[in-house]
Design a protein around this motif. Structure first.
Motif, PDB file in Angstrom:
ATOM      1  N   ARG A   1       0.828  -1.212   0.000  1.00  0.00           N
ATOM      2  CA  ARG A   1       0.000   0.000   0.000  1.00  0.00           C
ATOM      3  C   ARG A   1       0.861   1.261   0.000  1.00  0.00           C
ATOM      4  O   ARG A   1       0.591   2.229  -0.697  1.00  0.00           O
TER       5      ARG A   1
ATOM      6  N   HIS B   1      -7.384   8.518  -0.793  1.00  0.00           N
ATOM      7  CA  HIS B   1      -6.311   8.250   0.164  1.00  0.00           C
ATOM      8  C   HIS B   1      -4.964   8.640  -0.431  1.00  0.00           C
ATOM      9  O   HIS B   1      -4.051   8.997   0.285  1.00  0.00           O
TER      10      HIS B   1
ATOM     11  N   GLY C   1      -8.107   2.738  -3.882  1.00  0.00           N
ATOM     12  CA  GLY C   1      -6.991   3.426  -4.540  1.00  0.00           C
ATOM     13  C   GLY C   1      -5.886   2.488  -4.992  1.00  0.00           C
ATOM     14  O   GLY C   1      -5.438   2.564  -6.138  1.00  0.00           O
ATOM     15  N   PRO C   2      -5.416   1.553  -4.132  1.00  0.00           N
ATOM     16  CA  PRO C   2      -4.330   0.660  -4.560  1.00  0.00           C
ATOM     17  C   PRO C   2      -4.793  -0.413  -5.549  1.00  0.00           C
ATOM     18  O   PRO C   2      -3.991  -1.255  -5.966  1.00  0.00           O
TER      19      PRO C   2
ATOM     20  N   GLN D   1     -20.618  -4.059  -3.280  1.00  0.00           N
ATOM     21  CA  GLN D   1     -19.277  -4.207  -3.852  1.00  0.00           C
ATOM     22  C   GLN D   1     -19.007  -5.687  -4.100  1.00  0.00           C
ATOM     23  O   GLN D   1     -19.279  -6.523  -3.251  1.00  0.00           O
TER      24      GLN D   1
ATOM     25  N   LYS E   1     -18.202  -7.896   7.762  1.00  0.00           N
ATOM     26  CA  LYS E   1     -17.329  -6.882   8.370  1.00  0.00           C
ATOM     27  C   LYS E   1     -18.109  -6.215   9.484  1.00  0.00           C
ATOM     28  O   LYS E   1     -19.167  -5.643   9.199  1.00  0.00           O
TER      29      LYS E   1
ATOM     30  N   THR F   1     -12.482  -7.375   7.021  1.00  0.00           N
ATOM     31  CA  THR F   1     -12.677  -6.126   6.280  1.00  0.00           C
ATOM     32  C   THR F   1     -13.221  -6.515   4.906  1.00  0.00           C
ATOM     33  O   THR F   1     -13.272  -7.696   4.573  1.00  0.00           O
ATOM     34  N   ILE F   2     -13.609  -5.525   4.128  1.00  0.00           N
ATOM     35  CA  ILE F   2     -14.154  -5.844   2.800  1.00  0.00           C
ATOM     36  C   ILE F   2     -13.026  -6.344   1.901  1.00  0.00           C
ATOM     37  O   ILE F   2     -13.116  -7.407   1.300  1.00  0.00           O
ATOM     38  N   GLU F   3     -11.956  -5.573   1.815  1.00  0.00           N
ATOM     39  CA  GLU F   3     -10.778  -6.013   1.052  1.00  0.00           C
ATOM     40  C   GLU F   3     -10.020  -7.045   1.888  1.00  0.00           C
ATOM     41  O   GLU F   3     -10.169  -7.102   3.105  1.00  0.00           O
TER      42      GLU F   3
HETATM   43  P1  XMP Z   1     -12.209  -2.251   4.046  1.00  0.00           P
HETATM   44  O1  XMP Z   1     -11.375  -3.247   3.337  1.00  0.00           O
HETATM   45  O2  XMP Z   1     -11.421  -1.343   4.928  1.00  0.00           O
HETATM   46  O3  XMP Z   1     -12.843  -1.332   2.894  1.00  0.00           O
HETATM   47  O4  XMP Z   1     -13.361  -2.882   4.785  1.00  0.00           O
HETATM   48  C1  XMP Z   1     -13.890  -0.435   3.058  1.00  0.00           C
HETATM   49  C2  XMP Z   1     -14.128   0.243   1.728  1.00  0.00           C
HETATM   50  O5  XMP Z   1     -13.003   1.079   1.409  1.00  0.00           O
HETATM   51  C3  XMP Z   1     -12.380   0.669   0.212  1.00  0.00           C
HETATM   52  N1  XMP Z   1     -10.935   0.783   0.419  1.00  0.00           N
HETATM   53  C4  XMP Z   1     -10.192   1.787  -0.050  1.00  0.00           C
HETATM   54  N2  XMP Z   1     -10.528   2.853  -0.803  1.00  0.00           N
HETATM   55  N3  XMP Z   1      -8.284   3.531  -0.807  1.00  0.00           N
HETATM   56  C5  XMP Z   1      -9.560   3.716  -1.190  1.00  0.00           C
HETATM   57  O6  XMP Z   1      -9.845   4.689  -1.902  1.00  0.00           O
HETATM   58  C6  XMP Z   1      -7.862   2.495  -0.051  1.00  0.00           C
HETATM   59  O7  XMP Z   1      -6.707   2.360   0.279  1.00  0.00           O
HETATM   60  C7  XMP Z   1      -8.880   1.576   0.336  1.00  0.00           C
HETATM   61  N4  XMP Z   1      -8.861   0.435   1.081  1.00  0.00           N
HETATM   62  C8  XMP Z   1     -10.131  -0.027   1.105  1.00  0.00           C
HETATM   63  C9  XMP Z   1     -12.837  -0.769  -0.006  1.00  0.00           C
HETATM   64  O8  XMP Z   1     -12.780  -1.133  -1.386  1.00  0.00           O
HETATM   65  C10 XMP Z   1     -14.240  -0.728   0.556  1.00  0.00           C
HETATM   66  O9  XMP Z   1     -15.140  -0.163  -0.381  1.00  0.00           O
END
Ligand code: XMP
Length: 541
Positions: free
Chosen positions: A319, A371, A421-422, A462, A533, A537-539
């Motif tokens: 990241r 981000h 973003g990544p 998603q 979640k 987490t989602i990702e």
């Molecule tokens: P997580 O994985 O934290 O994701 O449950 C929650 C939402 O955020 C998105 N996500 C990101 N979006 N930069 C972004 O712009 C990031 O680094 C990033 N990491 C997670 C993820 O796709 C989900 O919609």
């Protein structure tokens, strides 16, 4: 334009009040509950709503509104804490309930024999459109009506302030609807904005149209004109640069800039990291060109990113590398554009991004959208110089989508699921290679295409594939195979903060799995991620 001001005391549902009223076609603004209100804050305000709060009116964190709200003759609607606040401010008392009341609670309202528009909302015989048109027949007798409200409170009104009168009570025996006899002040112990509150929208509409006499003037056409005027004043002929990520917000922001400024004034920059979805760069390019983009800078930086990521497996390290390199390239390429010092930087910030998260207090937090841009020297320098423009900063996500439709952006762009973003960088577990990117891109595209074809895409918040760093044994004809494992993810969510697993019909999952393994030979096995979640987490990274 007529507007409803929402004073935010920290409720989880304050945003929902704003959205409900915007959906009715009336503009809303959210300000902190304890803000000292200026004349500018109150300009065009036809009514004020006091939101709920996690605090008690007696606790030190129970914010107090500016006394001005009680002296302007502006209609007030107190919701939960808002009602308790009004009652206490006017000399009544509020005390703790023996136990908190939460969820569906029946409320019975006594409707006086009057054609008062607020009460019209409670009368089943009267349609919402009639209320809006103010064609409410007078009634000759008092009546009662019961409905299931939605409550979440630990305090209740124990003595009503002078002038207040109870018109509705909860089945649990507490005041639920309180009106002032001589002032246009109304209070509800329940949350009409909550999805599960029966008749909630009618009640809000009765306040907004019936009591406050707001005209439904808030449209996206009107918004485009407002942006056009304000940009002409602020930006003049200076160039404007917008970084496009491929997501809905920045693409709509790009479309709006092209619509409201001279198109040769608008520079759109898009960095292809090589970690994008299938055809993403092409789709973004086509959409923006169709909208008249003349200065579209598409940068193909796949090699640079893959080189920097070589051999890196740790999620946080990946990241950081992606984020840092993105900023480096952005700075370098913006310099290469040779824009004059006076250029403006545009961002696709939304209204919700400006509301400080967590506390729910309507303060502008100056959050930065992507981000990648957090702490970016470019953004910081531009912000200091007062040269940031945020043309979507009055809009909710649904409104951004409506605006996108009005700007003739394709549905596929407008309805696209969020993308981090990544990018694929956090969806390829372990080391990222060009080959793995290609495999995941192909499998993910099949998955998404199938969801669309089966009419499931819009039900899911998603969905994506994740390429796992393991291979597993399989058979193809008489041959033993050793293919990669792909995990499918699909979740429902309101805002990405929490998420539920999408309960796929098994038939769809089986067919999609077969299609993927038949088409992408490198993938030997498909699994479905069934984690919510929290705790996941989602990702995956
Ligand atoms: P997580 O994985 O934290 O994701 O449950 C929650 C939402 O955020 C998105 N996500 C990101 N979006 N930069 C972004 O712009 C990031 O680094 C990033 N990491 C997670 C993820 O796709 C989900 O919609």
């Amino acid at each position: 334009m007529d507007s409803i001001l929402i004073l935010d005391f920290g409720s989880q549902t304050t945003q929902l009040i704003g959205r409900r009223i915007r959906d009715l076609g009336v503009y809303t603004e959210i300000l902190p509950g304890d803000r000292k209100l200026t004349d500018a804050d109150l300009a065009n305000v036809r009514g004020i709503i006091l939101s709920g709060s996690p605090a008690s009116v007696y606790s030190p964190d129970g914010a107090v509104p500016d006394r001005r709200i009680y002296t302007q003759g502006v209609p007030l609607l107190g919701i939960c804490y808002g009602l308790q606040r009004m009652n206490k401010d006017q000399g009544g008392t509020v005390e703790a309930l023996p136990q908190r009341e939460y969820g569906g609670v029946e409320v019975t309202v006594s409707i006086p024999p009057t054609n008062h528009l607020f009460f019209a909302a409670f009368d089943r015989s009267i349609l919402l459109s009639d209320i809006i048109a103010r064609q409410v027949p007078a009634k000759s007798e008092a009546s009662t009506v019961s409905f299931m409200s939605w409550m979440s409170h630990g305090d209740t009104l124990t003595h009503l302030a002078p002038g207040f009168r109870e018109y509705g009570r909860s089945s649990t025996g507490f005041p639920a609807v309180v009106l002032h006899e001589s002032q246009p002040w109304f209070g509800l112990q329940f949350h009409p904005e909550a999805t599960h509150c029966e008749r909630g929208i009618e009640i809000i509409a009765a306040f907004v149209f019936g009591v406050c006499a707001c005209k439904p003037e808030w449209t996206m056409e009107q918004y485009i004109e407002t942006v056009r005027t304000s940009l002409a004043e602020k930006v003049g002929n200076s160039p404007v640069l917008l970084l496009i990520s491929g997501g809905v917000d920045s693409t709509v922001a790009g479309g709006l800039l092209l619509k409201t400024l001279q198109s040769d004034q608008v520079h759109l920059m898009y960095i292809d990291t090589g970690l994008m979805r299938k055809n993403e760069t092409l789709t973004v390019k086509d959409s923006l060109e169709r909208l008249g983009a003349q200065r579209l800078h598409i940068l193909h930086c796949e090699d640079e990113f893959l080189e920097a990521l070589k051999g890196v497996e740790d999620p946080e390290a990946k990241r950081k590398i992606i984020g840092d390199l993105f900023i480096t390239i952005q700075e370098r390429e913006v310099c290469n554009l040779g824009l004059p010092e006076s250029y403006f930087l545009a961002q696709g910030t939304l209204y919700t991004d400006l509301i400080e998260s967590g506390k729910g207090i309507g303060k502008k937090a100056h959050l930065i959208k992507s981000h990648h841009n957090v702490g970016s020297p470019l953004v910081e320098a531009k912000r200091k110089a007062g040269r940031i423009i945020e043309p979507l900063d009055r809009l909710y996500k649904d409104e951004v989508r409506r605006l996108g439709q009005l700007l003739s952006l394709e549905e596929s762009v407008i309805r696209r699921h969020p993308f981090p973003g990544p990018g694929l960088g956090v969806r390829i577990i372990g080391e990222i290679t060009k080959e793995k990117c290609a495999i995941l891109r192909e499998a993910d595209a099949i998955y998404i295409e199938e969801l669309k074809r089966r009419g499931l895409y819009d039900e899911i918040w998603q969905a994506f594939g994740v390429l796992l760093p393991i291979r597993s044994v399989g058979v193809a004809g008489d041959l033993r195979t050793y293919g990669w494992v792909l995990a499918l993810r699909a979740i429902t969510s309101a805002d990405g903060m929490t998420a539920e697993v999408y309960p796929f019909p098994i038939k769809d999952l089986l067919e999609i799995s077969t299609l993927i393994t038949n088409t992408v030979k490198e993938i030997g096995r498909v699994t479905y991620d069934i984690s919510s979640k929290p705790p996941a987490t989602i990702e995956w990274e």
